[in-house]
Design a protein around this motif. Structure first.
Motif, PDB file in Angstrom:
ATOM      1  N   LEU A   1      24.773  68.964   0.632  1.00 60.60           N
ATOM      2  CA  LEU A   1      24.985  68.719   1.984  1.00 60.60           C
ATOM      3  C   LEU A   1      23.825  67.978   2.610  1.00 60.60           C
ATOM      4  O   LEU A   1      22.671  68.419   1.979  1.00 60.60           O
ATOM      5  N   THR A   2      24.041  67.091   3.555  1.00 63.05           N
ATOM      6  CA  THR A   2      22.929  66.415   4.308  1.00 63.05           C
ATOM      7  C   THR A   2      21.930  67.569   5.001  1.00 63.05           C
ATOM      8  O   THR A   2      20.624  66.998   5.053  1.00 63.05           O
ATOM      9  N   SER A   3      22.098  68.581   5.370  1.00 58.57           N
ATOM     10  CA  SER A   3      21.501  69.547   6.124  1.00 58.57           C
ATOM     11  C   SER A   3      20.431  70.437   5.219  1.00 58.57           C
ATOM     12  O   SER A   3      19.531  70.994   5.532  1.00 58.57           O
ATOM     13  N   GLY A   4      20.591  70.107   3.920  1.00 58.07           N
ATOM     14  CA  GLY A   4      19.512  70.813   2.822  1.00 58.07           C
ATOM     15  C   GLY A   4      20.346  71.861   2.028  1.00 58.07           C
ATOM     16  O   GLY A   4      19.792  72.325   0.863  1.00 58.07           O
TER      17      GLY A   4
ATOM     18  N   ALA B   1      23.246  78.556   1.414  1.00 61.47           N
ATOM     19  CA  ALA B   1      22.044  78.345   2.251  1.00 61.47           C
ATOM     20  C   ALA B   1      20.890  77.461   1.731  1.00 61.47           C
ATOM     21  O   ALA B   1      20.584  77.617   0.380  1.00 61.47           O
ATOM     22  N   ARG B   2      20.428  76.721   2.576  1.00 65.39           N
ATOM     23  CA  ARG B   2      19.186  75.931   2.211  1.00 65.39           C
ATOM     24  C   ARG B   2      17.971  76.769   1.457  1.00 65.39           C
ATOM     25  O   ARG B   2      17.436  76.405   0.625  1.00 65.39           O
TER      26      ARG B   2
END
Length: 172
Positions: free
Chosen positions: A140-143, A158-159
């Motif tokens: 995902l782009t959020s990491g 989770a990142r």
């Protein structure tokens, strides 16, 4: 039984329809130890029947690679090798297998201690996944990312767990 005997005494000997509250309470207090003993014996007998009939699992027989789960009055043995992923649901853990979902009463910390660390990895504070069950990873782009096990479920990664998961997949 004590209350019933008070009624019988009132009817047969005292020629009264109902015994007095004082007589019933006096008999209950006088026989309290006997009452507690009878309840304990009844509970012990119920436990003995469960053990003798094989309904209560023997932890030594199951071994460390199984979970004993009570569902609808019977005990189910779930091997760790059948678990695809685990989802935390309060004080319960939902063990997702190909045969269905089984609820196991334990905290995330307790269940993580029981699992083989070489076979399972934490991908989120709510999710543990079997490394062998992972079909693909979707970044995902959020990491973070999405982990897709063999069942097709989409589990949030989770990142902070991303590097650990990638390393475990390379090494395993």
């Amino acid at each position: 039984m004590i209350v019933a005997s008070c009624f019988l005494v009132a009817w047969a000997l005292d020629r009264q329809f109902l015994p007095s509250v004082a007589v019933v309470s006096a008999q209950l207090y006088a026989n309290l130890a006997l009452l507690i003993l009878c309840i304990c014996l009844l509970l012990a007998a119920m436990q003995a029947v469960q053990v003798l009939s094989g309904q209560v699992p023997n932890p030594e027989r199951l071994g460390p690679n199984h979970f004993a789960i009570c569902e609808r009055g019977r005990t189910i043995e779930v091997p760790m090798s059948e678990i695809e992923w685990i989802e935390a649901q309060g004080n319960y853990q939902a063990l997702h297998t190909q045969s269905g979902v089984h609820l196991y009463r334990a905290t995330s910390t307790e269940i993580e201690r029981k699992l083989d660390a070489t076979l399972f990895v934490r991908i989120h504070r709510r999710y543990l996944v079997a490394l062998a069950a992972i079909e693909r990873l979707e970044p995902l782009t959020s990491g973070g990312g999405v982990v897709v096990p063999a069942s097709g479920a989409q589990l949030r990664q989770a990142r902070r767990n991303r590097a650990t998961l990638r390393q475990r997949l390379r090494n395993g």
